[in-house]
Every structure is written in structure tokens, then in C-alpha cells.
Design an enzyme around this catalytic site. Structure first.
Site, PDB file in Angstrom:
ATOM      1  CE  LYS A  58      -3.910  -2.302   2.142  1.00 41.79           C
ATOM      2  NZ  LYS A  58      -4.617  -2.733   3.340  1.00 41.79           N
ATOM      3  CD  GLN A  61      -3.701  -4.414   6.445  1.00 40.69           C
ATOM      4  OE1 GLN A  61      -3.581  -3.445   5.705  1.00 40.69           O
ATOM      5  NE2 GLN A  61      -4.336  -5.513   6.072  1.00 40.69           N
ATOM      6  CG  ASP A  77     -10.218  -0.345   4.752  1.00 39.64           C
ATOM      7  OD1 ASP A  77      -9.900  -0.644   3.587  1.00 39.64           O
ATOM      8  OD2 ASP A  77      -9.588  -0.731   5.758  1.00 39.64           O
TER       9      ASP A  77
END
Ligand code: NAP
Length: 282
Positions: A52, A96, A119
Site C-alpha cells: 500500500k 490494517q 476502507d
């Protein structure tokens, strides 16, 4: 059969995003910023976060990774999120997953300012997506959607079958295809006859976590099949779709690896840029 090349599609998307970031830089004299919080030392999470960060740098985003040991207190993480929520240089925040057991995942998700929730997991974004309002969209289903649109630009009236009803994949995928006027069936572990459901589908999205569940004789000729699954087996990584069998029937199919996976990260970058753009309009 069209092999849907997720690597190529993701590279094209990143190239577009890079141009967009350059334009935003010259217009606003600043760039979108992505902050990732990584807790613990799980190898897959470390790899995801590294990728990422690399992709964010490639398109010119400001990127930062904050690391904590897996013994970190929940309170420390929540306080850091509050700090990032009020930091104007941070456009997107991602924690995460998975988290250590002593940290409440839902509390963490809900602590993130919905306007920085790249997200798309915050209940506010989930609600906005299902109501058809502007929202951050979870990265994997967004990537699947963009791949489907490349093959079928007009989805009006198509029959879509989603295999799996997770909050991460199946449910947001359903909302995205509904918005495109598909007739959507969402299936799960209690579905009576999954093969019969799949055989009706013009579009199948499989997000189950069972290796090669979707077989060749489950798929109508000319269906578009998107395989979200990533399953480690003795013979390597396979998807939720039996690739060799389904490729004989389908009009288009994503490979695993190299299909949906690369699009997920590219969509995270897209979400970060979209959060930044919305923050500039306020
Ligand atoms: P999940 O949360 O475990 O959900 C799995 C879903 O599949 C559940 O809704 C479950 O039904 C359903 N299911 C289980 N057995 C079934 C069966 N026999 N028939 C029909 N449905 C069944 O999974 P997820 O997080 O969505 O992940 C799914 C897969 O995608 C995994 O392989 C994961 O590694 C992969 N993944 C890939 C990416 C990527 O970037 N490519 C990203 C995320 C996940 P119930 O609700 O009834 O239990």
C-alpha cells in the site's frame, strides 16, 4: 474467453490517479495523504501495508505508516485515530485488519472520521452506500465493480449472483450492482442450491474463501465471473472459482492471482484521493 487482467487494469488506474494527484498538487498546493496503522507483526499484514505504501508513493500521495506492537492498548490506538481525524494533512486513515483480540475492531472502525474512512467500513459509509449516497466504498468490491464495467459497460437488467455475504465483499458488491440496475441475488452458506442460482447469472462474483467452489457446470455460457478468493493450498494460491473449468464457459474471468487483488490497492489510492477532493469542497 477474456482473461480479465487485473494487473494491467490496476496499472492503468494508478497512472490516471498519478495525473490526478499532480493536478491536485498544482491546484491546491498540497497532495492527499494516506495514513496506515499497523498493529503487530503478522507477515501478510506487513506485506499488504508495504505494498500500500509503495503504491501510494508511486502515485505521489503523502503516505505514512504508524506501527504498534501487538501489545498496544486499545486506548492508545483510539487516541491516535482522534489525532489523525483532526490532522488536515491526513485525507485517509486505514487500520490494517485483523487486529489483536484485545482490541475491539468495531470500536476502531467507528473511531475513524467517516470522511477519512478509506476502507468504507464505517457504519455511516455503509449506510450511505446502501442509500445510494456518496460514500467511501470498500476497496475490493470497488475493484471488482471497475473490472466488471470494463467488460460490461451497460449492466442494466443483468442478473448478478454474489456468492458470500461478508460486510467486506458480498454486501457492498450487492449495493454497487443494484445501483447499476442489476437484479442481484446474494447467496451464503445456507443457500439451498448454489449451483442453480449461479446458472441464472450473467455476472458472478465469488467471495467465499473455499478453494475452487464455483465449478464449470455452474456457469452459464457468456457469464462474466469475478473471483475474489485467495486460498492457500498445497498446489499454490487458488481462487474460489475453478479456473480451468469455468474458463471453458465464461465470457470473461479474473485469474487468481493477478485479477481482483491488484485492483484492491489501486482502489485504496482512489478512495484516498476522493476523500481529499471531498474535503476541499467543504
Ligand atoms: P468471509 O467474511 O469469511 O465470508 C465468507 C462468506 O462466504 C460468508 O458470507 C459465508 O456465508 C459464505 N459461504 C461460506 N461457505 C459457503 C458455501 N458453501 N456456499 C456459499 N457461501 C458460502 O470472507 P471474505 O472476507 O468476504 O473473503 C472471501 C474470500 O475473498 C477469501 O478467500 C479472502 O481471502 C478473499 N479476499 C480477497 C481480497 C482481494 O483483495 N482479492 C480481499 C478480501 C478478501 P455465511 O455468511 O452464511 O457464513
Amino acid at each position: 474467453m477474456i482473461l480479465i487482467d487485473g494487473k494491467k487494469a490496476a496499472a492503468e488506474l494508478r497512472a490516471e490517479l498519478k495525473e490526478e494527484v499532480a493536478e491536485l498538487r498544482s491546484k491546491h498546493n498540497k497532495v492527499p495523504g494516506l495514513t496506515v496503522i499497523l498493529i503487530g507483526d503478522l507477515t501478510p499484514s506487513q506485506i499488504y501495508v508495504r505494498n500500500k505504501e509503495k503504491s501510494a508513493n508511486e502515485v505521489g500521495l503523502k503516505s505514512e505508516v504508524i506501527k504498534y506492537p501487538d501489545t498496544v492498548e486499545e486506548k492508545t490506538v483510539l487516541e491516535k485515530i482522534q489525532e489523525l481525524n483532526s490532522d488536515e494533512t491526513v485525507s485517509g486513515i486505514l487500520v490494517q485488519l485483523p487486529l489483536p483480540k484485545h482490541i475491539d475492531k468495531q470500536k476502531v472502525i467507528e473511531a475513524i472520521d467517516p470522511s477519512k474512512d478509506v476502507d468504507g467500513f464505517h457504519p455511516m459509509n455503509v449506510g450511505n452506500l446502501s442509500s445510494g449516497y456518496e460514500s467511501s466504498i470498500p476497496c475490493t468490491p470497488l475493484g471488482c465493480y471497475l473490472l466488471i464495467k470494463k467488460i460490461e459497460p451497460n449492466l442494466n437488467g443483468k442478473k448478478a449472483v454474489i456468492v458470500g455475504r461478508s460486510n467486506l465483499n458480498g454486501k457492498p458488491m450487492t449495493q454497487l450492482l443494484l445501483k447499476e440496475n442489476c437484479t442481484v441475488t446474494i447467496t451464503h452458506s445456507k443457500t439451498k442450491d448454489l449451483k442453480a442460482e449461479c446458472l441464472e447469472a450473467d455476472i458472478i462474483v465469488a467471495a467465499v474463501g473455499i478453494p475452487e467452489l464455483v465449478r464449470g457446470d455452474w456457469v452459464k455460457k457468456d457469464a462474466v465471473v469475478i473471483d475474489v478468493g485467495i486460498n492457500k493450498t498445497d498446489s499454490g494460491i487458488v481462487g474460489d472459482v475453478h479456473f480451468d473449468e469455468v474458463s471453458k464457459n465464461a465470457k470473461a474471468l479474473t485469474p487468481v492471482p493477478g485479477g481482483v487483488g491488484p485492483m484492491t490497492i489501486a482502489c485504496l489510492l482512489k478512495n484516498t484521493i476522493d476523500c481529499f477532493k471531498r474535503s476541499q469542497i467543504k
